[in-house]
Motif scaffolding. Structure first.
Motif, PDB file in Angstrom:
ATOM      1  N   ALA A 140      29.805 -19.095  -0.697  1.00 26.84           N
ATOM      2  CA  ALA A 140      31.020 -19.013   0.267  1.00 26.84           C
ATOM      3  C   ALA A 140      31.828 -17.633  -0.332  1.00 26.84           C
ATOM      4  N   ASP A 144      32.330 -14.013   1.613  1.00 23.55           N
ATOM      5  CA  ASP A 144      33.621 -13.980   1.888  1.00 23.55           C
ATOM      6  C   ASP A 144      34.034 -12.291   1.654  1.00 23.55           C
ATOM      7  N   GLN A 145      33.705 -12.301   0.169  1.00 19.58           N
ATOM      8  CA  GLN A 145      34.159 -10.699  -0.239  1.00 19.58           C
ATOM      9  C   GLN A 145      33.483  -9.800   0.184  1.00 19.58           C
ATOM     10  N   LEU A 190      26.646 -19.208   6.966  1.00 17.66           N
ATOM     11  CA  LEU A 190      27.717 -18.785   6.639  1.00 17.66           C
ATOM     12  C   LEU A 190      27.889 -17.203   7.283  1.00 17.66           C
ATOM     13  N   ASP A 191      26.448 -16.487   7.170  1.00 22.33           N
ATOM     14  CA  ASP A 191      26.320 -15.159   7.782  1.00 22.33           C
ATOM     15  C   ASP A 191      24.893 -15.139   8.573  1.00 22.33           C
ATOM     16  N   LYS A 246      32.289  -9.913   3.716  1.00 22.36           N
ATOM     17  CA  LYS A 246      32.768  -9.602   5.061  1.00 22.36           C
ATOM     18  C   LYS A 246      34.110  -9.030   5.167  1.00 22.36           C
ATOM     19  N   SER A 247      34.891  -9.420   4.032  1.00 23.96           N
ATOM     20  CA  SER A 247      36.114  -8.766   3.942  1.00 23.96           C
ATOM     21  C   SER A 247      36.276  -7.329   3.659  1.00 23.96           C
TER      22      SER A 247
END
Length: 213
Positions: free
Chosen positions: A88, A92-93, A119-120, A95-96
């Motif tokens: 996760a 998240d990193q 998650l992706d 995608k951000s």
């Protein structure tokens, strides 16, 4: 990056306070990544004299890079919940920063591979452990096989089946050119190696042969 390789592979763990750090082994200098805080990890010194990096340091490099991808291996944590927390945090990193197209993922844990896909769904995920067929992986959205040479030798149709299903194949870790050539002849797309110059030389030979045909 300077050689123009398709990708550069790295391994990540998550600390107890949520920092994603880069190290191959579970422990460094007696400190275990997944059961330590970042403060306990950040000043550990690698064999080359550098301090242990975070994934964010690698993403800083990747932001200005248009060629070589970062292949991120999510290590199998002792506690699967911690492994999923690592997934996760990594996703998240990535995608951000808008780096999804510059990153691919690999893992030995089938559950962590599934979590990456969850998650992706757009991410390219490859499974490392070698015990599932292309059809089984595709059914759960895992579109890459990343197996040993021995596993491909034991299952000679897997490369062609994977390609027919739009999947990729990679072989790890091959350091000699005869095996690189053998795997290329077997239809394997990519090779993980400690000798990228040799691998690129093999690739160039095959590219010249194709151009001459």
């Amino acid at each position: 990056i300077s050689l123009g390789c398709y990708g550069s592979e790295t391994d990540v763990w998550i600390t107890t306070d949520g920092h994603v750090v880069v190290n191959h082994d579970a422990s460094l200098n007696g400190v275990r990544m997944e059961t330590s805080t970042y403060d306990q990890v950040k000043d550990l010194t690698l064999s080359n004299g550098e301090k242990i990096p975070q994934l964010s340091d690698f993403l800083d490099i990747l932001e200005g890079e248009e060629g070589t991808k970062l292949i991120i291996e999510i290590k199998t944590h002792t506690d699967e919940a911690r492994g999923k927390a690592c997934v996760a945090a990594v996703v998240d990193q990535v995608k951000s920063r808008g780096l999804q197209d510059k990153v691919e993922y690999i893992a030995f844990s089938i559950n962590l591979c599934k979590e990456l896909v969850r998650l992706d769904p757009t991410a390219h995920v490859a499974y490392l452990n070698g015990d599932y067929s292309p059809a089984t992986l595709k059914a759960v959205g895992i579109m890459g096989l990343d197996y040993t040479a021995a596993k491909y030798r034991s299952n000679p149709t897997w490369a062609s089946v994977a390609r027919a299903n739009g999947m990729t194949t990679n072989v790890w870790t091959i350091s000699d050119t005869p095996t690189m050539a053998e795997m290329t002849n077997a239809g394997i797309d990519f090779v993980t190696t400690d000798n990228p110059v040799d691998a690129l030389t093999v690739q160039k030979i095959y590219d010249l042969q194709k151009a001459a045909e």
